[in-house]
Design an enzyme around this catalytic site. Structure first.
Site, PDB file in Angstrom:
ATOM      1  N   GLY A  14      44.139  39.336  37.792  1.00 20.88           N
ATOM      2  CA  GLY A  14      43.165  38.669  38.883  1.00 20.88           C
ATOM      3  C   GLY A  14      41.906  38.148  38.356  1.00 20.88           C
ATOM      4  O   GLY A  14      41.648  38.293  37.237  1.00 20.88           O
ATOM      5  N   CYS A  15      40.997  38.242  39.440  1.00 18.60           N
ATOM      6  CA  CYS A  15      39.436  37.885  39.118  1.00 18.60           C
ATOM      7  C   CYS A  15      39.087  39.138  38.257  1.00 18.60           C
ATOM      8  O   CYS A  15      39.083  40.384  38.562  1.00 18.60           O
ATOM      9  CB  CYS A  15      38.854  38.028  40.501  1.00 18.60           C
ATOM     10  N   PHE A  16      38.299  38.726  37.238  1.00 20.16           N
ATOM     11  CA  PHE A  16      37.619  39.878  36.389  1.00 20.16           C
ATOM     12  C   PHE A  16      36.418  40.457  37.075  1.00 20.16           C
ATOM     13  O   PHE A  16      36.230  41.590  36.698  1.00 20.16           O
ATOM     14  CB  PHE A  16      37.079  39.157  35.161  1.00 20.16           C
ATOM     15  N   CYS A  18      36.832  41.902  39.937  1.00 18.03           N
ATOM     16  CA  CYS A  18      37.440  43.025  40.666  1.00 18.03           C
ATOM     17  C   CYS A  18      37.680  44.052  39.625  1.00 18.03           C
ATOM     18  O   CYS A  18      37.647  45.353  39.679  1.00 18.03           O
ATOM     19  CB  CYS A  18      38.785  42.563  41.294  1.00 18.03           C
TER      20      CYS A  18
END
Length: 186
Positions: A14-16, A18
């Site tokens: 997912g979003c890096f 996070c």
């Protein structure tokens, strides 16, 4: 003095922002770098990756000391951080750049990644079949400087306070109980 025997691994969940923000909390993780892997364009930019046309995933490449934290422990962290049954998305982040992916260096690491995924899937933690891509790392491209340590620099940014902060709290509780966090973050 340079540390010896450090290893690296690269994965996307997912979003890096996070992923990066929690990996830095682990004992044995020496450094993390947000970036891009798995695509076909050289030196992609964030804006290009966000279109989904470059084929890259948002990833984090971490350097770690296997004498302190093992590959298997890092795989446990990886599968804890995101839902590996969601294809090309994590929560409200949708697109191939948010896919679940492990980028391996060699055949031995590929086998370890496949085994870790089988064990995690068999655990029943997530309902459904895992869609995590296990692919040879051809090239890692570091993301732009403003993405590095993004949460630490922007904790009150709306996405950070609504998504990243709660993920960090959940992570600290679980992995703190396992004794895997750096002493200063417990």
């Amino acid at each position: 003095m340079e540390k010896q025997n450090l290893e690296y691994m690269t994965f996307g969940g997912g979003c890096f922002w996070c992923v990066d923000s929690v990996l830095d909390l682990l004992k044995g993780v020496e450094s993390t770098t947000s970036g891009y892997a798995g695509g076909h364009k050289a030196n992609p930019t964030y804006e290009e990756v966000c279109t989904g046309e470059t084929g890259h995933a948002e990833v984090v490449q971490l350097t770690y000391d296997p004498g302190i934290i093992s590959y298997d422990q890092l795989m446990d962290v990886f599968f804890f951080l995101h839902d590996p049954t969601q294809l090309n998305r994590q929560g409200e982040d949708i697109g191939t750049q948010y896919r679940s992916a492990i980028f391996y260096k060699d055949e031995a690491e590929k086998q370890k990644a496949e085994e870790a995924m089988k064990l995690s899937e068999a655990s029943g933690k997530y309902c459904g079949k895992y869609v995590t891509e296990i692919t040879k790392l051809e090239k890692f491209w570091p993301a732009e400087e403003y993405h590095q340590g993004y949460y630490e620099a922007n904790p009150t940014q709306p996405f950070c306070s609504a998504v990243v902060g709660p993920k960090i709290a959940k992570f600290k509780k679980h992995f703190g109980e396992l004794g895997m966090l750096r002493p200063e973050v417990n």
